[in-house]
Motif scaffolding. Structure first.
Motif, PDB file in Angstrom:
ATOM      1  N   ASN A  31       0.770  -1.167   0.044  1.00  0.00           N
ATOM      2  CA  ASN A  31      -0.050  -0.043   0.080  1.00  0.00           C
ATOM      3  C   ASN A  31       1.002   1.332  -0.030  1.00  0.00           C
ATOM      4  OD1 ASN A  31      -1.828  -2.145   1.381  1.00  0.00           O
ATOM      5  ND2 ASN A  31      -3.187  -0.396   0.784  1.00  0.00           N
ATOM      6  N   ILE A  32       0.580   2.272  -0.798  1.00  0.00           N
ATOM      7  CA  ILE A  32       1.393   3.473  -0.945  1.00  0.00           C
ATOM      8  C   ILE A  32       0.648   4.646  -0.854  1.00  0.00           C
ATOM      9  CG2 ILE A  32       2.774   2.267  -2.483  1.00  0.00           C
ATOM     10  CD1 ILE A  32       0.462   4.885  -3.949  1.00  0.00           C
ATOM     11  N   ASP A  33       1.073   5.799  -0.333  1.00  0.00           N
ATOM     12  CA  ASP A  33       0.449   7.164  -0.512  1.00  0.00           C
ATOM     13  C   ASP A  33       1.171   8.085  -0.562  1.00  0.00           C
ATOM     14  OD1 ASP A  33      -1.791   8.690  -0.500  1.00  0.00           O
ATOM     15  OD2 ASP A  33      -2.160   8.563   1.390  1.00  0.00           O
ATOM     16  N   ALA A  34       0.912   9.380  -0.882  1.00  0.00           N
ATOM     17  CA  ALA A  34       1.861  10.596  -0.996  1.00  0.00           C
ATOM     18  C   ALA A  34       1.415  11.655  -0.223  1.00  0.00           C
ATOM     19  CB  ALA A  34       2.043  10.895  -2.660  1.00  0.00           C
TER      20      ALA A  34
ATOM     21  N   ALA B 269       4.828   7.812  -5.702  1.00  0.00           N
ATOM     22  CA  ALA B 269       4.689   6.900  -4.546  1.00  0.00           C
ATOM     23  C   ALA B 269       4.708   5.462  -5.021  1.00  0.00           C
ATOM     24  CB  ALA B 269       3.667   7.268  -3.629  1.00  0.00           C
ATOM     25  N   ILE B 270       4.054   5.259  -5.860  1.00  0.00           N
ATOM     26  CA  ILE B 270       3.801   3.714  -6.629  1.00  0.00           C
ATOM     27  C   ILE B 270       5.250   3.297  -7.121  1.00  0.00           C
ATOM     28  CG2 ILE B 270       3.127   2.514  -8.524  1.00  0.00           C
ATOM     29  CD1 ILE B 270       0.535   4.269  -8.338  1.00  0.00           C
ATOM     30  N   LEU B 271       6.099   4.183  -7.779  1.00  0.00           N
ATOM     31  CA  LEU B 271       7.395   3.968  -8.291  1.00  0.00           C
ATOM     32  C   LEU B 271       8.042   3.550  -6.861  1.00  0.00           C
ATOM     33  CD1 LEU B 271       9.448   3.568 -10.452  1.00  0.00           C
ATOM     34  CD2 LEU B 271       9.765   6.285 -10.071  1.00  0.00           C
ATOM     35  N   HIS B 272       8.141   4.355  -5.800  1.00  0.00           N
ATOM     36  CA  HIS B 272       8.621   4.287  -4.800  1.00  0.00           C
ATOM     37  C   HIS B 272       8.670   2.739  -4.038  1.00  0.00           C
ATOM     38  CE1 HIS B 272      10.097   4.687  -0.663  1.00  0.00           C
ATOM     39  NE2 HIS B 272       8.824   4.801  -0.141  1.00  0.00           N
ATOM     40  N   GLY B 273       7.230   2.536  -4.111  1.00  0.00           N
ATOM     41  CA  GLY B 273       6.918   1.311  -3.334  1.00  0.00           C
ATOM     42  C   GLY B 273       7.370   0.335  -4.309  1.00  0.00           C
ATOM     43  N   LEU B 274       7.385   0.157  -5.497  1.00  0.00           N
ATOM     44  CA  LEU B 274       7.947  -0.872  -6.487  1.00  0.00           C
ATOM     45  C   LEU B 274       9.522  -0.943  -6.144  1.00  0.00           C
ATOM     46  CD1 LEU B 274       6.043  -0.441  -9.671  1.00  0.00           C
ATOM     47  CD2 LEU B 274       5.526  -2.259  -8.064  1.00  0.00           C
ATOM     48  N   LYS B 275      10.168   0.395  -6.097  1.00  0.00           N
ATOM     49  CA  LYS B 275      11.652   0.118  -5.852  1.00  0.00           C
ATOM     50  C   LYS B 275      12.140  -0.562  -4.547  1.00  0.00           C
ATOM     51  CE  LYS B 275      12.932   4.176  -8.564  1.00  0.00           C
ATOM     52  NZ  LYS B 275      13.591   5.774  -8.503  1.00  0.00           N
ATOM     53  N   GLU B 276      11.165  -0.460  -3.562  1.00  0.00           N
ATOM     54  CA  GLU B 276      11.433  -0.893  -2.286  1.00  0.00           C
ATOM     55  C   GLU B 276      10.968  -2.592  -2.198  1.00  0.00           C
ATOM     56  OE1 GLU B 276      12.909   0.573   0.371  1.00  0.00           O
ATOM     57  OE2 GLU B 276      13.165   2.077  -0.846  1.00  0.00           O
ATOM     58  N   ALA B 277      10.060  -2.938  -2.960  1.00  0.00           N
ATOM     59  CA  ALA B 277       9.803  -4.060  -3.345  1.00  0.00           C
ATOM     60  C   ALA B 277      10.596  -4.805  -4.152  1.00  0.00           C
ATOM     61  CB  ALA B 277       8.319  -4.313  -3.790  1.00  0.00           C
ATOM     62  N   ARG B 278      11.413  -4.377  -5.001  1.00  0.00           N
ATOM     63  CA  ARG B 278      12.423  -4.842  -5.660  1.00  0.00           C
ATOM     64  C   ARG B 278      13.799  -5.009  -4.740  1.00  0.00           C
ATOM     65  NH1 ARG B 278      15.875  -2.844 -10.552  1.00  0.00           N
ATOM     66  NH2 ARG B 278      17.136  -4.483 -10.953  1.00  0.00           N
ATOM     67  N   TRP B 279      14.072  -4.050  -3.906  1.00  0.00           N
ATOM     68  CA  TRP B 279      15.133  -4.153  -3.346  1.00  0.00           C
ATOM     69  C   TRP B 279      15.032  -5.033  -1.999  1.00  0.00           C
ATOM     70  CZ3 TRP B 279      16.175  -2.863   2.152  1.00  0.00           C
ATOM     71  CH2 TRP B 279      17.507  -2.398   2.413  1.00  0.00           C
ATOM     72  N   MET B 280      13.672  -5.299  -1.651  1.00  0.00           N
ATOM     73  CA  MET B 280      13.306  -6.316  -0.805  1.00  0.00           C
ATOM     74  C   MET B 280      13.304  -7.775  -1.430  1.00  0.00           C
ATOM     75  SD  MET B 280      13.426  -5.369   2.487  1.00  0.00           S
ATOM     76  CE  MET B 280      13.106  -3.612   3.231  1.00  0.00           C
TER      77      MET B 280
ATOM     78  N   LEU C 255       2.648   7.043   7.057  1.00  0.00           N
ATOM     79  CA  LEU C 255       4.019   7.113   6.586  1.00  0.00           C
ATOM     80  C   LEU C 255       4.450   8.181   5.769  1.00  0.00           C
ATOM     81  CD1 LEU C 255       4.618   3.369   5.831  1.00  0.00           C
ATOM     82  CD2 LEU C 255       5.716   4.434   7.787  1.00  0.00           C
ATOM     83  N   ALA C 256       3.581   8.604   4.802  1.00  0.00           N
ATOM     84  CA  ALA C 256       3.967   9.706   4.044  1.00  0.00           C
ATOM     85  C   ALA C 256       3.875  11.087   4.589  1.00  0.00           C
ATOM     86  CB  ALA C 256       2.721   9.598   2.749  1.00  0.00           C
ATOM     87  N   HIS C 257       3.045  11.025   5.732  1.00  0.00           N
ATOM     88  CA  HIS C 257       3.279  12.382   6.544  1.00  0.00           C
ATOM     89  C   HIS C 257       4.077  12.146   8.035  1.00  0.00           C
ATOM     90  CE1 HIS C 257      -0.516  12.805   4.004  1.00  0.00           C
ATOM     91  NE2 HIS C 257      -0.457  14.034   4.511  1.00  0.00           N
TER      92      HIS C 257
END
Length: 216
Positions: free
Chosen positions: A78-81, A123-134, A195-197
């Motif tokens: 789940n993501i948010d900005a 935020a979506i791109l951020h979430g996907l980058k983190e998922a790949r990093w994990m 988290l975003a805030h």
């Protein structure tokens, strides 16, 4: 016309104007179904503060019980900005498994200027980058910005800065065995929102991997 009817009317006018601007300045596409979808989602967001009776009268009733667990062996991110004037943009992401346990969460904060839709895409791109990093391979990406989620579901392309972010999203999707995008209501996306805030504000990325069960 009551107050809530006036709000829905003005929301409809705003959605038409928003779609008109996107058609002229970005993707060149005018579709009535996108306007209707946008009006429905905005009314659902506003209805979070209505009573249950008011929600039923206006046809805005939750059809589920909240956040839903992903299918077995998949992970839901789940993501948010957060776009905060005079401060910058915050991007939050939380990943849970099919048991509802938190696997990891992350936040990225910076001073770059973005409009809300661009921030949601980032935020979506951020979430996907983190998922790949994990090293996550099967991911369901969930957010509460219906326009951006719908664009990605349709793999929409066009002109404008937001489409540059979309292109990066499409590219990183190739690194996953399975990837999908789903929309959820804002009140079912509260952890990513917080988290975003996150305070204190700190430029850069912070990550927290988990190995224990956490509340949803």
């Amino acid at each position: 016309m009551g107050l809530q009817e006036q709000v829905k009317f003005m929301t409809g006018c705003w959605a038409i104007w928003e779609r008109r601007n996107k058609a002229i300045f970005e993707d060149g596409e005018w579709r009535a179904d996108l306007v209707v979808r946008r009006v429905r989602d905005l009314v659902c967001e506003m209805a979070e503060n209505w009573s249950l009776d008011e929600r039923r009268i206006h046809g805005v009733v939750d059809d589920d019980g909240g956040w839903k667990r992903p299918e077995s062996e998949a992970l839901k991110v789940n993501i948010d900005a957060a776009v905060i004037a005079e401060v910058g943009v915050g991007l939050g992401a939380v990943c849970r498994n099919d048991r509802g346990e938190v696997v990891w969460c992350a936040v990225e904060q910076g001073t770059v200027e973005m409009d809300p839709a661009e921030a949601e895409a980032a935020a979506i791109l951020h979430g996907l980058k983190e998922a790949r990093w994990m090293n996550n391979s099967r991911v369901i990406l969930e957010g509460d910005c219906s326009n951006v989620i719908h664009d990605l579901q349709q793999q929409r392309k066009g002109r404008g800065s937001i489409y540059l972010i979309y292109n990066d999203i499409y590219a990183i999707c190739n690194f996953f065995d399975s990837i999908s995008f789903t929309w959820t209501r804002r009140n079912f996306n509260k952890v990513a929102h917080e988290l975003a805030h996150l305070r204190p504000w700190s430029i850069g990325t912070r990550r927290w991997p988990f190995r224990w069960k956490s509340l949803m």
